[in-house]
Scaffold this motif. Structure first.
Motif: not given
Length: 444
Positions: A398-410, A436-444
């Protein structure tokens, strides 16, 4: 700031195919096996592993020697013993020249007894091919003439492709063992602190192999998530072995302090001067065992072998409480954890990690950091490594998930990269954004 795994983009583009790990009887470590070590030069021929360029039409790259020589820190390990810093450490220890001292050479070279050193063997090559792949006396000839990988292993090649075996080998130097003892005295003399995480350390080593269909046909292969999980369990196994060994109780009034958490004593004196950290039930002023790997293993067990989770938590708390009382009781309690590690590894043979399990593990790591573990720098680094390994696995799906988590990982990378200026509050802020990002992904 780019996170560590993103700097390794080429290597992380690996297949999703999961093959169960081969957890067989432990092979002998290269320095203990009977085969003679015949030297790096024997692998460096231009028709073998000494090409300056990778071959596209070969099952192996064939430029492995030049990758090791030019890019791999292992090739420089012996030369580090010639630096002023190493001279100062050796002088503090009173062991003579660092480049001649067994205490240093055992990890900074392919150190084997003289009877096992072939004509072209040289200590000055550092951590060369045979330090990891095993003495080539018996397997080199058949290897050149076309033996299979399994046949080479039978002839003495160390089975590094199996992450269980790879972790057990690496940790001898990256944590210490009876074969390669590392103690608090060496650290006090100035040696840098040691750390390890199997997936990260595998990936930051310049790749001298290509994971393709041919590789997966010849060798076992695990994705980032499974490699991380196995690495945590094996690091815990290695730590427990040390606690149960004579090394733990060798020195005077105190147990060997290298088995305790550095940050329990070495921390900034600015407020707050103490917090619970990863120390479980211990309170202020009680020096805790180095339990970061054990805490991470607890998350692995909770996600993948949940029926063992309650036993694990209880056994880990009992181990910490035993450290208030006596060395024999600590060693006894460590035995209970060792049995649970063995069971967890055995149960993981036939399972991978699903997308949902990876997300749940990431959330559990982030939550533990927010609630407790981010207070401890060692544990915070292991949380970061774990999140990166799990995210690297998820990015393949899931490339989109990786992109969504880039900022928190940085943000997390910036926090742990601060080293002595590490700020647990900054780490917790990044972990909250991550959740917060993980929660959105798991809920979606």
């Amino acid at each position: 700031m780019l996170t560590l795994h993103r700097l390794l983009g080429g290597l992380l583009a690996v297949a999703l195919l999961h093959a169960p790990p081969v957890i067989a009887a432990e092979p002998e470590m290269p320095w203990n096996a009977p085969e003679q070590h015949i030297g790096v030069a024997t692998c460096a021929g231009s028709n073998c592993h000494g090409s300056q360029q990778a071959f596209d039409d070969s099952p192996v790259l064939q430029n492995e020697y030049f990758t090791w020589q030019r890019k791999d820190a292992h090739s420089n390990a012996y030369n580090l013993l010639l630096t002023d810093a190493s001279k100062r450490i050796a002088a503090n220890l009173g062991i003579g020249k660092a480049e001649e001292a067994e205490a240093c050479l055992t990890c900074h070279s392919d150190y084997v007894p003289e009877a096992k050193r072939g004509r072209r063997y040289s200590l000055s090559e550092g951590v060369g091919c045979e330090a990891c792949h095993g003495g080539a006396e018996n397997w080199l000839g058949p290897h050149v003439t076309g033996n299979t990988h399994a046949e080479n292993v039978a002839d003495g090649l160390y089975p590094l492709a199996d992450p269980v075996n790879r972790a057990r080998l690496c940790l001898n130097c990256h944590m210490g063992s009876d074969d390669k003892p590392i103690d608090h005295r060496i650290m006090g003399a100035g040696h840098p602190p040691l750390e390890f995480e199997l997936d990260t350390f595998t990936n930051i080593q310049p790749p001298h192999f290509r994971v393709d269909a041919d590789y997966r046909q010849r060798k076992p292969y695990e994705d980032n998530a499974v490699t991380w999980a196995i690495g945590q369990l094996i690091a815990t196994e290695q730590l427990i072995r040390g606690i149960r060994s004579d090394r733990f109780k060798a020195g005077g009034m105190f147990p060997e302090l290298v088995f305790f958490d550095c940050n329990a004593c070495h921390h900034p004196m600015r407020p707050p001067r103490w917090n619970a950290g990863a120390g479980g039930p211990l309170g202020p002023g009680e020096v805790r065992l180095a339990d970061a790997y054990m805490v991470m293993s607890g998350h692995v067990i909770d996600a993948l072998v949940p029926d063992l989770s309650e036993q694990w938590d209880s056994a880990l708390a009992s181990l910490h409480l035993a450290s208030r009382r006596s060395v024999p009781e600590v060693q006894q309690r460590a035995q209970a954890l060792a049995g649970l590690v063995d069971t967890a590894l055995d149960r993981m043979r036939d399972t991978g990690i699903s997308r949902q399990q990876a997300l749940a593990l990431m959330d559990a790591l982030a939550r533990s950091g927010i609630e407790r573990d981010a207070a401890d720098f060692t544990a915070a680094k292991q949380i970061f490594y774990g999140l990166e390994a799990l995210l690297a696995f998820l990015r393949q799906q899931d490339a989109a998930l990786g992109k969504a988590l880039n900022a928190p990982m940085d943000g997390l990378f910036s926090a742990v990269d601060a080293q002595v200026d590490y700020n647990p509050d900054a780490m917790r802020d990044g972990l909250r954004r991550m959740r917060r990002v993980i929660a959105d992904v798991r809920a979606g």
